[in-house]
Design a protein around this motif. Structure first.
Motif, PDB file in Angstrom:
ATOM      1  N   GLY A 217       0.806  -1.230   0.000  1.00  0.00           N
ATOM      2  CA  GLY A 217       0.000   0.000   0.000  1.00  0.00           C
ATOM      3  C   GLY A 217       0.835   1.274   0.000  1.00  0.00           C
ATOM      4  N   PRO A 218       0.339   2.340  -0.674  1.00  0.00           N
ATOM      5  CA  PRO A 218       1.104   3.596  -0.752  1.00  0.00           C
ATOM      6  C   PRO A 218       1.292   4.311   0.584  1.00  0.00           C
ATOM      7  N   ALA A 219       0.489   3.982   1.616  1.00  0.00           N
ATOM      8  CA  ALA A 219       0.733   4.596   2.925  1.00  0.00           C
ATOM      9  C   ALA A 219       1.892   3.912   3.633  1.00  0.00           C
ATOM     10  N   HIS A 220       2.343   2.772   3.098  1.00  0.00           N
ATOM     11  CA  HIS A 220       3.425   2.004   3.729  1.00  0.00           C
ATOM     12  C   HIS A 220       4.558   1.855   2.694  1.00  0.00           C
ATOM     13  N   GLY A 221       4.948   0.647   2.353  1.00  0.00           N
ATOM     14  CA  GLY A 221       6.116   0.463   1.477  1.00  0.00           C
ATOM     15  C   GLY A 221       5.941   0.989   0.067  1.00  0.00           C
ATOM     16  N   GLY A 222       4.693   1.052  -0.392  1.00  0.00           N
ATOM     17  CA  GLY A 222       4.447   1.538  -1.749  1.00  0.00           C
ATOM     18  C   GLY A 222       4.782   3.002  -1.936  1.00  0.00           C
ATOM     19  N   ARG A 253      -3.127  17.299  -2.385  1.00  0.00           N
ATOM     20  CA  ARG A 253      -2.383  16.037  -2.311  1.00  0.00           C
ATOM     21  C   ARG A 253      -1.439  16.028  -1.125  1.00  0.00           C
ATOM     22  N   ARG A 254      -0.900  14.840  -0.855  1.00  0.00           N
ATOM     23  CA  ARG A 254       0.157  14.690   0.153  1.00  0.00           C
ATOM     24  C   ARG A 254       1.493  14.538  -0.563  1.00  0.00           C
ATOM     25  N   ILE A 255       2.566  14.936   0.100  1.00  0.00           N
ATOM     26  CA  ILE A 255       3.894  14.638  -0.450  1.00  0.00           C
ATOM     27  C   ILE A 255       4.214  13.196  -0.070  1.00  0.00           C
ATOM     28  N   MET A 256       4.370  12.338  -1.054  1.00  0.00           N
ATOM     29  CA  MET A 256       4.659  10.938  -0.767  1.00  0.00           C
ATOM     30  C   MET A 256       6.099  10.812  -0.267  1.00  0.00           C
ATOM     31  N   GLY A 257       6.275   9.995   0.772  1.00  0.00           N
ATOM     32  CA  GLY A 257       7.606   9.861   1.366  1.00  0.00           C
ATOM     33  C   GLY A 257       7.831  10.843   2.506  1.00  0.00           C
ATOM     34  N   ILE A 258       6.764  11.581   2.849  1.00  0.00           N
ATOM     35  CA  ILE A 258       6.867  12.500   4.000  1.00  0.00           C
ATOM     36  C   ILE A 258       5.774  12.144   5.002  1.00  0.00           C
ATOM     37  N   GLY A 259       6.124  12.246   6.283  1.00  0.00           N
ATOM     38  CA  GLY A 259       5.176  11.931   7.356  1.00  0.00           C
ATOM     39  C   GLY A 259       5.383  10.512   7.860  1.00  0.00           C
ATOM     40  N   HIS A 260       5.069  10.304   9.120  1.00  0.00           N
ATOM     41  CA  HIS A 260       5.228   8.978   9.715  1.00  0.00           C
ATOM     42  C   HIS A 260       4.384   8.892  10.976  1.00  0.00           C
ATOM     43  N   ARG A 261       3.825   7.722  11.228  1.00  0.00           N
ATOM     44  CA  ARG A 261       3.015   7.542  12.416  1.00  0.00           C
ATOM     45  C   ARG A 261       3.837   7.716  13.695  1.00  0.00           C
ATOM     46  N   VAL A 262       5.069   7.257  13.698  1.00  0.00           N
ATOM     47  CA  VAL A 262       5.860   7.283  14.934  1.00  0.00           C
ATOM     48  C   VAL A 262       6.868   8.441  14.940  1.00  0.00           C
ATOM     49  N   GLN A 304       4.650  26.246   7.319  1.00  0.00           N
ATOM     50  CA  GLN A 304       3.996  26.182   8.626  1.00  0.00           C
ATOM     51  C   GLN A 304       3.174  24.912   8.819  1.00  0.00           C
ATOM     52  N   TYR A 305       2.472  24.495   7.764  1.00  0.00           N
ATOM     53  CA  TYR A 305       1.629  23.282   7.840  1.00  0.00           C
ATOM     54  C   TYR A 305       2.467  22.074   8.233  1.00  0.00           C
ATOM     55  N   PHE A 306       3.618  21.906   7.597  1.00  0.00           N
ATOM     56  CA  PHE A 306       4.484  20.742   7.871  1.00  0.00           C
ATOM     57  C   PHE A 306       5.175  20.891   9.228  1.00  0.00           C
ATOM     58  N   ILE A 307       5.527  22.136   9.591  1.00  0.00           N
ATOM     59  CA  ILE A 307       6.180  22.374  10.886  1.00  0.00           C
ATOM     60  C   ILE A 307       5.218  22.002  12.022  1.00  0.00           C
ATOM     61  N   GLU A 308       3.986  22.516  11.916  1.00  0.00           N
ATOM     62  CA  GLU A 308       3.001  22.269  12.993  1.00  0.00           C
ATOM     63  C   GLU A 308       2.718  20.787  13.193  1.00  0.00           C
ATOM     64  N   ARG A 309       2.751  20.031  12.102  1.00  0.00           N
ATOM     65  CA  ARG A 309       2.414  18.598  12.185  1.00  0.00           C
ATOM     66  C   ARG A 309       3.647  17.695  12.304  1.00  0.00           C
ATOM     67  N   ASN A 310       4.808  18.289  12.448  1.00  0.00           N
ATOM     68  CA  ASN A 310       6.059  17.507  12.559  1.00  0.00           C
ATOM     69  C   ASN A 310       6.221  16.510  11.414  1.00  0.00           C
ATOM     70  N   ASN A 314      10.438  10.451   5.338  1.00  0.00           N
ATOM     71  CA  ASN A 314      10.604   9.121   5.929  1.00  0.00           C
ATOM     72  C   ASN A 314      11.545   8.292   5.050  1.00  0.00           C
ATOM     73  N   VAL A 315      11.698   7.025   5.379  1.00  0.00           N
ATOM     74  CA  VAL A 315      12.669   6.157   4.699  1.00  0.00           C
ATOM     75  C   VAL A 315      12.439   6.078   3.188  1.00  0.00           C
ATOM     76  N   ASP A 316      11.180   6.224   2.770  1.00  0.00           N
ATOM     77  CA  ASP A 316      10.868   6.024   1.357  1.00  0.00           C
ATOM     78  C   ASP A 316      11.259   7.201   0.475  1.00  0.00           C
ATOM     79  N   TYR A 317      11.457   8.384   1.072  1.00  0.00           N
ATOM     80  CA  TYR A 317      11.648   9.603   0.288  1.00  0.00           C
ATOM     81  C   TYR A 317      12.964   9.570  -0.503  1.00  0.00           C
ATOM     82  N   LEU A 336      11.921  -4.435  -3.603  1.00  0.00           N
ATOM     83  CA  LEU A 336      13.237  -4.309  -2.941  1.00  0.00           C
ATOM     84  C   LEU A 336      13.072  -4.077  -1.444  1.00  0.00           C
ATOM     85  N   PHE A 337      12.068  -3.291  -1.106  1.00  0.00           N
ATOM     86  CA  PHE A 337      11.747  -3.055   0.304  1.00  0.00           C
ATOM     87  C   PHE A 337      11.371  -4.408   0.938  1.00  0.00           C
ATOM     88  N   ALA A 338      10.520  -5.171   0.258  1.00  0.00           N
ATOM     89  CA  ALA A 338      10.059  -6.459   0.803  1.00  0.00           C
ATOM     90  C   ALA A 338      11.227  -7.417   1.017  1.00  0.00           C
TER      91      ALA A 338
END
Ligand code: ACO
Length: 380
Positions: A217-222, A253-262, A304-310, A314-317, A336-338
């Motif tokens: 899935g694109p929210a994870h390894g995709g 849209r979201r920037i893919m490869g940015i953001g992480h749950r942890v 500011q949007y990205f700063i406020e939300r930390n 992430n690894v995929d970027y 390759l990730f798998a």
């Protein structure tokens, strides 16, 4: 009954000795060792040994594992034959999911879930998933797949099985570091999936196939593939800012490869991969993709949007830039990730099994109650 936060945010499912993800400080530790030290120094096989045994190997143990992965990474001819009948347009992660499942038919331990058999399968499958990833690259081009060479390590074998030529050291070094960085990451979605499957007493092939499906899935390894497609859509360094304003500032849209749950700080793997991406791009003579990625990340960092939300890469970027610079097809990034994550998944499967209880949460029913049964011929 207490209700967990949506997406099981912040829920611990138990103890693990495999890795520590410190999201506030941006730190990652595999069984006691800092990811930066491992990425700079370790052969992938050393990390595999660490995860499976809780300590680093000595020279003889490392050589034994390297050789076993190379020999047992060979894929049964029947599975390769089946792969030749798959549509050439098939998604490589879908191919990996199906061909990994097919491995079970020819594995003497497939239905044996004793710890000894699970360890044998962990070794065999870690080698085989790398072979399957390289095999599909060739099969879809109408080329014969290549078996792993007994004298090579896993990252060398991967490059050898792609090209059929003597593996080149810059590419092998980058693939090795990539694999080390991607091997393990605590209770991410695909690892959790593998543990849920294992908790029912199901076999290792089932748990790995479930994990591969989740990683896709694109929210994870995709996300590594989606990040590269986004950089290609931007196409030129001069387009970064207008693209950001049009697609991201607008909230479309979201920037893919940015953001992480942890991680609410920079993912430490992204820091290492950024350096790798910069060096590889420079050596290749084409820095355009790195510059696009870096400028986009800088725009986000100042917003500011990205700063406020930390929100940080992430690894995929930057791994997208590393893999693209090594001339790998974009739709092969997630396989390759798998293949890199195999050691982590199998270590978690064995850890789950060693102290197992069925993972079976609940949900709060909020649907209707006490409805009257209406016969079919009276329904509108
Ligand atoms: N671009 C823009 N905004 C973002 C992004 C992003 N990449 N990621 C999160 N946000 C925003 C959300 O819109 C949300 O804003 P809001 O509070 O105003 O609603 C806030 O940040 C929190 O986002 P959530 O989706 O609630 O965070 P969650 O922890 O559920 O999701 C995820 C994490 C899926 C990784 C998310 O950051 C994302 O979609 N990133 C892009 C995909 C990606 O890179 N995935 C790979 C993750 S690493 C891995 O799995 C290997």
């Amino acid at each position: 009954m207490t209700q967990a936060k949506k997406g099981l945010d912040g829920v611990s499912i138990g103890d693990s000795r495999l890795s520590l993800v410190n999201g506030t400080e941006g730190k990652l530790i595999y069984a006691g060792y800092k990811i930066e030290d491992l990425a700079a120094n370790a052969l992938y096989e050393e990390v595999v040994y660490l995860l499976w045994n809780g300590r680093l190997p000595n020279a003889a143990e490392l050589e034994e594992l390297r050789a076993a992965l190379a020999v047992q990474g060979a894929v049964p001819a029947e599975v390769l034959q089946q792969m030749k009948s798959y549509p050439k347009s098939a998604n490589p992660m879908a191919v990996l999911r199906t061909s990994t499942s097919a491995l079970a038919f020819y594995d003497p331990d497939s239905e044996d879930t004793s710890i000894e058999a699970q360890k044998r399968k962990a070794l065999r499958m870690t080698g085989q998933v790398t072979t399957l990833t390289a095999a599909w690259y060739r099969i879809r081009q109408g080329l014969e797949p290549i078996s792993p060479r007994k004298d090579l390590n896993l990252s060398q074998n991967f490059m050898y099985m792609l090209t059929g030529t003597e593996p080149e050291s810059t590419a092998v070094d980058a693939i090795n570091a990539y694999m080390v960085l991607l091997t393990e990451h605590s209770m991410n979605a695909s690892t959790f999936t593998s543990r849920v499957t294992t908790s029912t007493g199901a076999d290792m092939h089932s748990a790995i196939v479930a994990a591969i499906g989740t990683l896709k899935g694109p929210a994870h390894g995709g996300a590594n593939e989606e990040a590269m497609r986004m950089f290609m859509e931007i196409a030129e360094v001069a387009n970064v800012e207008p693209w950001f304003n049009e697609n991201i500032k607008s909230g479309k849209r979201r920037i893919m490869g940015i953001g992480h749950r942890v991680y609410k700080a920079l993912d430490p793997r992204a820091a290492v991969l950024r350096e790798r991406a910069a060096a590889l791009s420079k050596a290749s003579g084409n820095t355009k993709w790195f510059e696009i990625a870096d400028q986009l990340a800088n725009l986000a960092r100042a917003d500011q949007y990205f700063i406020e939300r930390n929100l940080y890469p992430n690894v995929d970027y930057f791994s997208a830039i590393v893999l693209y610079t090594l001339n790998l097809d974009v739709d092969m990034f997630t396989p390759l990730f798998a293949m890199s994550r195999m050691a982590g998944w199998t270590a978690h499967i064995i850890e789950q099994q060693t102290d197992n209880r069925l993972i079976r949460p609940t949900a709060d029913y909020v649907g209707p109650m006490d409805l009257q049964w209406v016969p079919l011929n009276q329904r509108r």
